[in-house]
Write a protein that holds these residues in place. Sequence first.
Motif, short mmCIF file in Angstrom:
data_model
loop_
_atom_site.label_atom_id
_atom_site.label_comp_id
_atom_site.label_asym_id
_atom_site.label_seq_id
_atom_site.Cartn_x
_atom_site.Cartn_y
_atom_site.Cartn_z
N SER A 183 0.85 -1.19 0.00
CA SER A 183 0.00 0.00 0.00
C SER A 183 0.88 1.24 0.00
O SER A 183 1.54 1.55 0.99
CB SER A 183 -0.94 0.02 1.21
OG SER A 183 -1.88 1.07 1.10
N GLN A 184 0.92 1.89 -1.14
CA GLN A 184 1.66 3.13 -1.32
C GLN A 184 1.18 3.76 -2.62
O GLN A 184 0.28 3.22 -3.27
CB GLN A 184 3.17 2.90 -1.31
CG GLN A 184 3.65 1.76 -2.18
CD GLN A 184 5.10 1.41 -1.90
OE1 GLN A 184 5.99 1.88 -2.57
NE2 GLN A 184 5.35 0.56 -0.90
N SER A 187 5.17 1.92 -5.76
CA SER A 187 4.55 0.69 -6.27
C SER A 187 5.17 0.22 -7.58
O SER A 187 5.19 -0.97 -7.87
CB SER A 187 3.05 0.91 -6.48
OG SER A 187 2.42 1.28 -5.29
N LEU A 190 -2.86 -1.93 -2.86
CA LEU A 190 -3.89 -1.00 -2.39
C LEU A 190 -3.31 0.39 -2.58
O LEU A 190 -2.63 0.92 -1.70
CB LEU A 190 -4.24 -1.26 -0.93
CG LEU A 190 -5.37 -0.40 -0.35
CD1 LEU A 190 -6.67 -0.61 -1.12
CD2 LEU A 190 -5.58 -0.71 1.13
N THR A 229 -2.60 4.28 -2.73
CA THR A 229 -3.03 5.41 -1.89
C THR A 229 -3.33 6.64 -2.73
O THR A 229 -4.11 7.50 -2.32
CB THR A 229 -1.94 5.75 -0.87
OG1 THR A 229 -0.75 6.13 -1.57
CG2 THR A 229 -1.63 4.54 0.01
N MET A 289 -10.15 3.38 -0.80
CA MET A 289 -9.44 2.29 -0.15
C MET A 289 -10.35 1.39 0.69
O MET A 289 -10.23 0.17 0.66
CB MET A 289 -8.29 2.85 0.70
CG MET A 289 -7.19 3.49 -0.14
SD MET A 289 -5.95 4.38 0.86
CE MET A 289 -5.12 3.02 1.68
N THR A 291 -11.04 -2.69 0.26
CA THR A 291 -10.82 -3.70 1.31
C THR A 291 -12.12 -4.37 1.73
O THR A 291 -12.12 -5.55 2.12
CB THR A 291 -10.11 -3.08 2.53
OG1 THR A 291 -10.86 -1.95 3.00
CG2 THR A 291 -8.71 -2.64 2.17
N LEU A 321 3.82 -1.09 3.93
CA LEU A 321 3.35 0.28 3.79
C LEU A 321 4.54 1.19 3.47
O LEU A 321 5.55 1.17 4.16
CB LEU A 321 2.68 0.77 5.08
CG LEU A 321 1.50 -0.05 5.61
CD1 LEU A 321 0.91 0.64 6.83
CD2 LEU A 321 0.45 -0.26 4.55
N LEU A 366 2.34 7.10 1.85
CA LEU A 366 0.89 7.02 2.04
C LEU A 366 0.17 8.30 1.67
O LEU A 366 -0.75 8.31 0.87
CB LEU A 366 0.58 6.65 3.50
CG LEU A 366 1.12 5.30 3.98
CD1 LEU A 366 0.81 5.10 5.45
CD2 LEU A 366 0.55 4.16 3.15
N ALA A 422 -4.64 8.56 3.21
CA ALA A 422 -4.31 7.14 3.35
C ALA A 422 -3.76 6.80 4.72
O ALA A 422 -4.01 5.71 5.25
CB ALA A 422 -3.33 6.72 2.26
N TRP A 438 -5.08 3.84 7.31
CA TRP A 438 -4.27 2.79 7.91
C TRP A 438 -4.19 2.90 9.42
O TRP A 438 -4.05 1.89 10.12
CB TRP A 438 -2.88 2.76 7.28
CG TRP A 438 -2.87 2.00 5.99
CD1 TRP A 438 -2.69 2.50 4.73
CD2 TRP A 438 -3.10 0.60 5.84
NE1 TRP A 438 -2.79 1.50 3.80
CE2 TRP A 438 -3.03 0.32 4.45
CE3 TRP A 438 -3.35 -0.45 6.72
CZ2 TRP A 438 -3.21 -0.97 3.94
CZ3 TRP A 438 -3.53 -1.73 6.22
CH2 TRP A 438 -3.46 -1.97 4.85
#
Length: 273
Positions: free
Chosen positions: A7-8, A18, A35, A37, A59, A63, A78, A81, A85, A89
């Motif tokens: 997740s980034q 990513s 996922l 951000t 997001m 999920t 992670l 973010l 985001a 988290w």
Amino acid sequence: MKSVLISQDLSCVGQVSSEVALPILAACGYQVGLLPTAILSTHTGGFGNNTYLDLSEEMKKITNHWHDAGIDFSAIYLGYLGGGAIDFWLNELEVVDNQFILIDPVMGDHGKLYSGMNNEYVEKMRQLVKQATILTPNLTEAMYLLNKKISLDNVDLAQARELAEELIEKFALSKVIITGIPLNNKIGIVGVEDKRAWSILEDKLSGSFFGTGDMFASSFLAGVLAKKGLKESAQIAGEFVKIAIKNTPNDQDRRFGPNYAAGLSYLMEECKK
């Protein structure tokens, strides 16, 4: 096969976040989910006025669908973010149970915060990192997490070890790796795990590339998930980054990052041993 949730952000141009984490971990045999951000036209380092699409509102929908479909991950990674985001988290990790969590608290480098980061974000990151199984800040990020002002040019390995130990105590962690410690013609890495400390010195290569921190964190995680020790994983990651830089043409625009593909065969073999 281990499953990893990354997740980034996703920068459409520039080999960071990513764009490097996904292929690096997938090449090492892990089942990877993303996922995102935010989506950026480019990363924020030198391309001018990039676009930025915040995906934090999406997001939770993503999920929720994964939950309905029975999709789960054994590890969470992670990175960068952003404001919305990190709020997601902060709530999400409170209900995570027995999952491996690597947090690379991407906020700044060279003694200052990245564009778009502020003290409020740093304070939220201080809350988030308490959930980390392994925390991997660079030296700048470690200092911001600890609210310390230190001249980066004067930090030695012993001081970096003290910073890592302070992070462990302050945030109730067991494993901290501090990267990017400038030591003249060397780059240092310091790790503290279960009250044991170690350090690594690497030759500093000429040139400065964007994305090397993301490459390091991703390949380090690949080693850890392959059951390598933290120090060995850091050594593998350091060598991977060096191979990428050494195989990058001298005339390549540094904003596009080093040639990480050149190091993939090495990394894949190390993770199989």
